[in-house]
Design an enzyme around this catalytic site. Structure first.
Site, short mmCIF file in Angstrom:
data_model
loop_
_atom_site.label_atom_id
_atom_site.label_comp_id
_atom_site.label_asym_id
_atom_site.label_seq_id
_atom_site.Cartn_x
_atom_site.Cartn_y
_atom_site.Cartn_z
N TYR A 133 11.69 43.13 58.74
CA TYR A 133 12.75 42.99 57.74
C TYR A 133 13.32 44.20 57.08
CZ TYR A 133 15.22 40.83 53.32
OH TYR A 133 15.94 40.64 52.71
N SER A 144 19.46 44.69 51.25
CA SER A 144 18.10 44.67 50.46
C SER A 144 17.58 45.98 49.83
CB SER A 144 17.25 44.06 51.10
OG SER A 144 16.09 43.72 50.43
#
Length: 243
Positions: free
Chosen positions: A140, A127
């Site tokens: 995350y 990501s």
């Protein structure tokens, strides 16, 4: 095009979004596709809850028993829980690290003997939050940054075995979760226009955009590419904010 004829691929988290788009493209290009996640898919499906550390080995064993080989591993399954470091419980921290980082590590470890047999390829779905951060995403971000690091380490250790490992770092992609988020806004059209403006290409990404890059990295066309993290975000992280 049949870049994956005769190859066996495993895609985790393929019930929707980027995983589903990737599995479909691999199948369209000739691969026998297995998917692993908690929901059902249109492919050869293995039920898998990656919050359980025993599951990755079980998934690889199932693929080996049914197909006898594995040529492409796409580590796509992931989870995100919001909260600052003060708000994030240890349970939520460990869940995100387990699903987003430890599960790909274990899948890679157990798949490596099979991948070595035919010169396999691994693509990890990281990501842009492994490169920067949105608010309230400490676990995350940590997990995705770790996944990028794992990608490079695997590439270094196993290039001599004929195994390549790369990662993609998507930005805003119109997955069902993000689409639902947009539709929950008071004015979805205005919000979509606003979010589009942070991208030089003036739109958000589609799952198929990411799938195309993943499949290229997994194909023999990228035979000299390994240890890389490819940002795919419509130019978002290249654009400086206005003063």
């Amino acid at each position: 095009m049949s870049r994956f004829a005769g190859k066996v691929a495993l895609v985790t988290g393929a019930s929707s979004g980027m995983g589903q788009a990737t599995a479909r493209q691999l199948a369209e290009e000739g691969a026998r596709v297995f998917t692993a996640q908690r929901g059902a898919t249109e492919f050869e499906n293995i039920f898998a809850d990656f919050s359980d550390p025993s599951v990755p080995e079980q998934v690889i064993v199932a693929v080996e028993e049914q197909a006898g080989q594995l040529d492409v591993l796409i580590n796509n399954a992931g989870v995100m829980r919001e909260g600052t470091v003060e708000e994030t419980s240890e349970e939520d921290w460990h869940l995100q690290l387990q699903v987003n980082l430890t599960a790909p590590f274990l899948l890679t470890r157990h798949a490596m003997p099979l991948l070595k047999q035919g010169g396999g390829a691994i693509v990890n779905v990281g990501s842009i939050e492994g490169l920067g951060s949105n608010p309230r995403h400490p676990a995350y971000c940590a997990s995705k940054a770790g996944l990028h690091g794992l990608t490079r380490a695997v590439a270094i250790d196993h290039g001599q075995d004929g195994v390549r490992c790369n990662a993609v770092a998507p930005g805003w992609i119109d997955t069902p979760l993000n689409v639902d988020f947009i539709e929950s806004m008071e004015d979805p059209a205005a919000f979509r226009q606003q979010i589009g403006k942070i991208h030089p290409v003036r739109r958000t990404g589609m799952p198929e955009d990411v799938a195309k890059l993943i499949c290229w990295l997994a194909s023999d066309e990228a035979a000299f590419v390994t240890g890389q993290v490819y940002t795919i975000d419509g130019g978002r992280t290249s654009q400086l904010s206005l003063p």
